[in-house]
Design an enzyme around this catalytic site. Structure first.
Site, mmCIF file in Angstrom:
data_model
loop_
_atom_site.group_PDB
_atom_site.id
_atom_site.type_symbol
_atom_site.label_atom_id
_atom_site.label_comp_id
_atom_site.label_asym_id
_atom_site.label_seq_id
_atom_site.Cartn_x
_atom_site.Cartn_y
_atom_site.Cartn_z
ATOM 1 N N ASP A 182 0.652 -1.542 0.059
ATOM 2 C CA ASP A 182 0.015 0.030 -0.334
ATOM 3 C C ASP A 182 0.672 1.534 0.018
ATOM 4 O O ASP A 182 2.161 1.144 0.237
ATOM 5 C CB ASP A 182 -1.015 -0.439 1.475
ATOM 6 N N SER A 183 0.276 2.094 -0.606
ATOM 7 C CA SER A 183 1.122 3.201 -1.061
ATOM 8 C C SER A 183 2.418 3.297 -0.959
ATOM 9 O O SER A 183 2.430 2.871 -2.502
ATOM 10 C CB SER A 183 0.817 4.177 0.264
ATOM 11 N N ALA A 184 3.757 3.828 0.021
ATOM 12 C CA ALA A 184 4.311 3.479 -0.552
ATOM 13 C C ALA A 184 4.965 2.105 -1.428
ATOM 14 O O ALA A 184 5.632 1.739 -1.739
ATOM 15 C CB ALA A 184 5.920 4.215 0.503
ATOM 16 N N ILE B 229 -2.378 -1.022 -3.643
ATOM 17 C CA ILE B 229 -3.578 -0.297 -2.952
ATOM 18 C C ILE B 229 -3.164 1.008 -2.899
ATOM 19 O O ILE B 229 -2.255 1.441 -2.455
ATOM 20 C CB ILE B 229 -3.434 -1.359 -1.224
#
Length: 307
Positions: A148-150, A175
């Site tokens: 998710d994200s990074a 994500i």
């Protein structure tokens, strides 16, 4: 942007609960304090482990990992946590990884990559790649890459690099990933001041990743900088609609499809960046987390359920 209309009451409650632990100006804090408040927030939202899931910490070469299992898994999920490359670790997404393990039946390897600014790019990618190689060699079963994200950035970067090097990647599930899209126009303009993540935040996190000039033409830094999107594994990208990173997911989907690959973009209306922590309190987040788990399980079984 009228967020009062876009975001429902449950999600606003989650936003306020998050802000009580992680204020909007946290990026102005010293790095150590940013990590402290982020860890405190993650502990406050921790949901515990589902029944039957066990976990243990190991070393994937020089990279710490936490391995979750339930029964006798025949697939491995390598999971990379979010946190702007600056915060987070094995504990920040501990319960999320445990729930993915329980719902899919797959082993989950959570990766504790080195953080910025003490370790700049390509340290995070190097750790992600080492952990993926270790998981393939240690367990000898196919894998799904997720994050998710990074961590979505790292999962995609590993997928790009794995072509011709690692034959066991069945798919990737990203994500609300930050994939290195240009910070002008589109969702970056529409949601520049979105709740929980702003463009100013993103610029701060991005500047922490490198010394000197920002890397260019480097898909291990920003997968959208690649010039070749062919040969990637089946890909599912799940974004939050009220998030400046939203259009990174759409752009990535479009480039994979244009190169002849399989990619599905799922944009979650009314949700904000970081909503995985809201999966037990916000109906929209709960439904999205189920879609994420289904995507991971389907790709791990070699199924493409989106045609």
């Amino acid at each position: 942007m009228d967020y009062d209309q876009l975001i429902d009451a449950e999600t606003w409650d989650f936003i306020r609960a998050t802000g009580a632990y992680y204020p909007d100006d946290t990026v102005a804090f010293p790095i150590a304090d940013q990590r402290r408040v982020y860890d405190e927030m993650c502990r406050a939202f921790h949901q515990g482990y589902p029944d039957g899931v066990t976990a243990g910490d190991r070393d994937a070469g020089s990279v710490p990992v936490r391995v979750y299992s339930a029964g006798d898994p025949t697939r491995t999920v390598v999971y990379f946590h979010g946190g702007g490359f600056l915060v987070g670790g094995l504990d920040s997404h501990d319960d999320i990884c445990a729930e993915i393990c329980a719902m899919t039946g797959f082993r989950v390897v959570s990766v504790d990559y080195r953080l910025c600014p003490e370790h700049r790019h390509p340290a995070q990618f190097e750790d992600a790649w080492m952990a993926a190689q270790w998981a393939a060699e240690e367990y000898g079963v196919p894998m799904v890459l997720a994050g998710d994200s990074a961590g979505g950035n790292l999962a995609a970067a590993v997928s790009h690099h794995a072509r011709g090097r690692l034959g066991s990647v069945l798919g990737q599930v990203l994500i609300y990933p930050g994939l290195g899209g240009p910070m002008q126009g589109g969702s970056y303009a529409d949601h520049a001041n979105a709740p929980l993540l702003t463009v100013a935040d993103l610029k701060f996190y991005r500047a922490m990743r490198y010394h000197g000039d920002e890397p260019r033409g480097d898909p291990t830094y920003a997968p959208l900088q690649d010039i070749d999107f062919s040969g990637l594994p089946p890909t599912v990208i799940v974004t939050a609609d009220c998030d400046p990173l939203r259009d990174d997911g759409r752009s990535y989907r479009d480039r994979i499809i244009a190169a002849g690959g399989k990619a599905q973009w799922i944009n979650e209306v009314g949700l904000v960046h970081g909503y995985l922590r809201a999966r037990t309190t916000v109906a929209r987040a709960h439904a999205s987390f189920e879609r994420i788990e289904i995507a991971i399980e389907a790709l791990g079984q070699g199924i493409w359920p989106y045609d």
